[in-house]
Motif scaffolding. Structure first.
Motif, PDB file in Angstrom:
ATOM      1  N   PHE A 192      12.823  61.551  10.933  1.00 10.08           N
ATOM      2  CA  PHE A 192      12.716  62.975  11.372  1.00 10.08           C
ATOM      3  C   PHE A 192      12.403  63.956  10.285  1.00 10.08           C
ATOM      4  N   GLY A 193      12.619  65.226  10.689  1.00  5.72           N
ATOM      5  CA  GLY A 193      12.303  66.104   9.477  1.00  5.72           C
ATOM      6  C   GLY A 193      13.402  67.071   9.529  1.00  5.72           C
ATOM      7  N   GLY A 194      13.611  67.941   8.382  1.00  2.00           N
ATOM      8  CA  GLY A 194      14.919  68.653   8.458  1.00  2.00           C
ATOM      9  C   GLY A 194      14.903  69.128   7.014  1.00  2.00           C
ATOM     10  N   PHE A 195      16.071  70.052   6.842  1.00  2.00           N
ATOM     11  CA  PHE A 195      16.633  70.434   5.519  1.00  2.00           C
ATOM     12  C   PHE A 195      15.525  71.577   5.041  1.00  2.00           C
ATOM     13  N   ALA A 196      14.397  71.273   4.996  1.00  2.30           N
ATOM     14  CA  ALA A 196      13.244  72.216   4.476  1.00  2.30           C
ATOM     15  C   ALA A 196      11.766  71.983   5.265  1.00  2.30           C
ATOM     16  N   PRO A 197      11.058  72.991   5.461  1.00  8.78           N
ATOM     17  CA  PRO A 197       9.863  72.854   5.831  1.00  8.78           C
ATOM     18  C   PRO A 197       9.044  71.661   5.029  1.00  8.78           C
ATOM     19  N   GLY A 198       8.719  70.574   5.927  1.00 11.19           N
ATOM     20  CA  GLY A 198       7.839  69.523   5.265  1.00 11.19           C
ATOM     21  C   GLY A 198       8.669  68.389   4.719  1.00 11.19           C
ATOM     22  N   PHE A 199      10.247  68.404   4.783  1.00 11.07           N
ATOM     23  CA  PHE A 199      10.897  67.397   4.293  1.00 11.07           C
ATOM     24  C   PHE A 199      11.046  66.367   5.193  1.00 11.07           C
ATOM     25  N   ALA A 200      10.963  65.227   4.855  1.00 11.18           N
ATOM     26  CA  ALA A 200      10.908  64.035   6.187  1.00 11.18           C
ATOM     27  C   ALA A 200      12.102  62.941   5.584  1.00 11.18           C
ATOM     28  N   TYR A 201      12.708  62.568   6.464  1.00  8.84           N
ATOM     29  CA  TYR A 201      13.850  61.697   6.170  1.00  8.84           C
ATOM     30  C   TYR A 201      13.066  60.213   6.422  1.00  8.84           C
ATOM     31  N   LEU A 202      12.963  59.420   5.464  1.00 10.13           N
ATOM     32  CA  LEU A 202      12.266  57.901   5.664  1.00 10.13           C
ATOM     33  C   LEU A 202      13.276  56.925   5.487  1.00 10.13           C
ATOM     34  N   VAL A 203      12.990  55.957   6.470  1.00  8.04           N
ATOM     35  CA  VAL A 203      14.027  55.016   6.513  1.00  8.04           C
ATOM     36  C   VAL A 203      13.031  53.632   6.761  1.00  8.04           C
ATOM     37  N   GLY A 204      13.635  52.504   6.815  1.00  8.03           N
ATOM     38  CA  GLY A 204      12.989  51.125   6.829  1.00  8.03           C
ATOM     39  C   GLY A 204      12.576  50.557   5.449  1.00  8.03           C
ATOM     40  N   GLY A 205      13.191  51.143   4.331  1.00 11.49           N
ATOM     41  CA  GLY A 205      12.718  50.563   3.086  1.00 11.49           C
ATOM     42  C   GLY A 205      13.705  49.459   2.665  1.00 11.49           C
ATOM     43  N   ASP A 206      13.563  48.680   1.483  1.00  9.01           N
ATOM     44  CA  ASP A 206      14.491  47.820   1.073  1.00  9.01           C
ATOM     45  C   ASP A 206      15.986  48.187   1.168  1.00  9.01           C
ATOM     46  N   PRO A 207      16.681  47.392   2.046  1.00 10.38           N
ATOM     47  CA  PRO A 207      18.102  47.520   1.902  1.00 10.38           C
ATOM     48  C   PRO A 207      19.030  47.695   0.777  1.00 10.38           C
ATOM     49  N   ARG A 208      18.368  47.158  -0.388  1.00 11.20           N
ATOM     50  CA  ARG A 208      19.121  47.179  -1.807  1.00 11.20           C
ATOM     51  C   ARG A 208      18.923  48.512  -2.327  1.00 11.20           C
ATOM     52  N   GLY A 244      13.323  60.416   0.371  1.00 16.74           N
ATOM     53  CA  GLY A 244      12.643  61.617   0.781  1.00 16.74           C
ATOM     54  C   GLY A 244      11.853  62.238  -0.447  1.00 16.74           C
ATOM     55  N   ILE A 245      11.325  63.126  -0.030  1.00 17.78           N
ATOM     56  CA  ILE A 245      10.436  63.916  -1.031  1.00 17.78           C
ATOM     57  C   ILE A 245      10.698  65.499  -0.955  1.00 17.78           C
ATOM     58  N   TRP A 298      20.310  64.436  -4.021  1.00 14.85           N
ATOM     59  CA  TRP A 298      19.880  63.024  -3.758  1.00 14.85           C
ATOM     60  C   TRP A 298      19.616  62.409  -5.253  1.00 14.85           C
ATOM     61  N   GLN A 299      19.615  61.079  -5.343  1.00 11.99           N
ATOM     62  CA  GLN A 299      19.217  60.541  -6.437  1.00 11.99           C
ATOM     63  C   GLN A 299      17.659  60.352  -6.826  1.00 11.99           C
ATOM     64  N   LEU A 300      17.268  61.282  -7.942  1.00 12.81           N
ATOM     65  CA  LEU A 300      16.072  61.480  -8.243  1.00 12.81           C
ATOM     66  C   LEU A 300      15.385  60.035  -8.846  1.00 12.81           C
ATOM     67  N   ILE A 301      14.379  59.723  -8.473  1.00 15.47           N
ATOM     68  CA  ILE A 301      13.679  58.360  -9.217  1.00 15.47           C
ATOM     69  C   ILE A 301      12.166  58.551  -9.598  1.00 15.47           C
TER      70      ILE A 301
END
Length: 211
Positions: free
Chosen positions: A125-141, A167-168, A177-180
């Motif tokens: 889903f999207g939220g927080f700011a225009p264009g921000f997307a919450y991404l799921v399904g990555g490595d659970p670690r 997210g970006i 968020w933790q920035l990588i």
């Protein structure tokens, strides 16, 4: 999936996690059910807005019989590089929290990059700011907590992790968020149709930029 009325013109579907949200949104849209005016995903819910004249109770009964593939999301790539139906986001890894994430996960910085790029993500889903997307399904670690203290300014294009999400940041803003890493991808562009690069259901893969 649990169905609750939302006023007299909509229904709220309660889900266990964001991955289930993506699957249900995809299934409802593809079913093209009569009486559905809009489908709006969120973190753990899906809002189903009814069209004028629709019996909401009857619509709730129909939704109970929608066939859902729990491993599938609807891909809706927009104006970006698409490879094998995935939107590819190139990232220069080395964000200020990459070392901390490496310690929290036990993967080390190189392991975090490998895990972040190894699997596909889906836009829940999207939220927080225009264009921000919450991404799921990555490595659970890679599930790590937000920072104890949020930053007053996070740069545009910063790639982060928080909980089950990646997210970006589409523009400079405060954030915890933790920035990588960072990317040059444009997440929100009013001259693009649609403006959002990452829309709910889209499949995303991160690719490390060698510097």
């Amino acid at each position: 999936m649990r169905v609750r009325p939302y006023g007299d013109r909509a229904l709220i579907l309660d889900m266990d996690d964001a991955g289930e949200v993506v699957s249900w949104v995809s299934a409802i849209r593809e079913a093209r059910l009569p009486g559905v005016a809009d489908v709006v995903p969120a973190a753990r819910t899906v809002l189903v807005a009814a069209a004028d004249g629709t019996d909401v109770g009857a619509l709730a009964a129909v939704l109970q019989h929608v066939e859902v593939d729990p491993g599938r999301g609807e891909a809706e790539p927009s104006a970006a590089e698409v490879r094998d139906d995935e939107i590819v986001i190139r990232v220069e890894y080395g964000g200020p929290d990459l070392g901390d994430v490496g310690e929290l996960t036990g993967l080390g910085p190189d392991g975090v990059v490998a895990a972040h790029t190894a699997t596909s993500w889906r836009v829940a889903f999207g939220g927080f700011a225009p264009g921000f997307a919450y991404l799921v399904g990555g490595d659970p670690r890679l599930q790590v907590p937000r920072r104890h203290t949020a930053r007053t300014s996070v740069p545009s294009g910063a790639v982060g992790l928080a909980g089950e999400y990646s997210g970006i940041y589409p523009r400079p803003s405060p954030g915890g968020w933790q920035l990588i890493g960072t990317t040059d991808a444009v997440l929100w562009d009013l001259d693009r149709d649609p403006p959002a690069l990452l829309r709910p259901g889209a499949t995303v893969r991160f690719e490390a930029v060698r510097v």
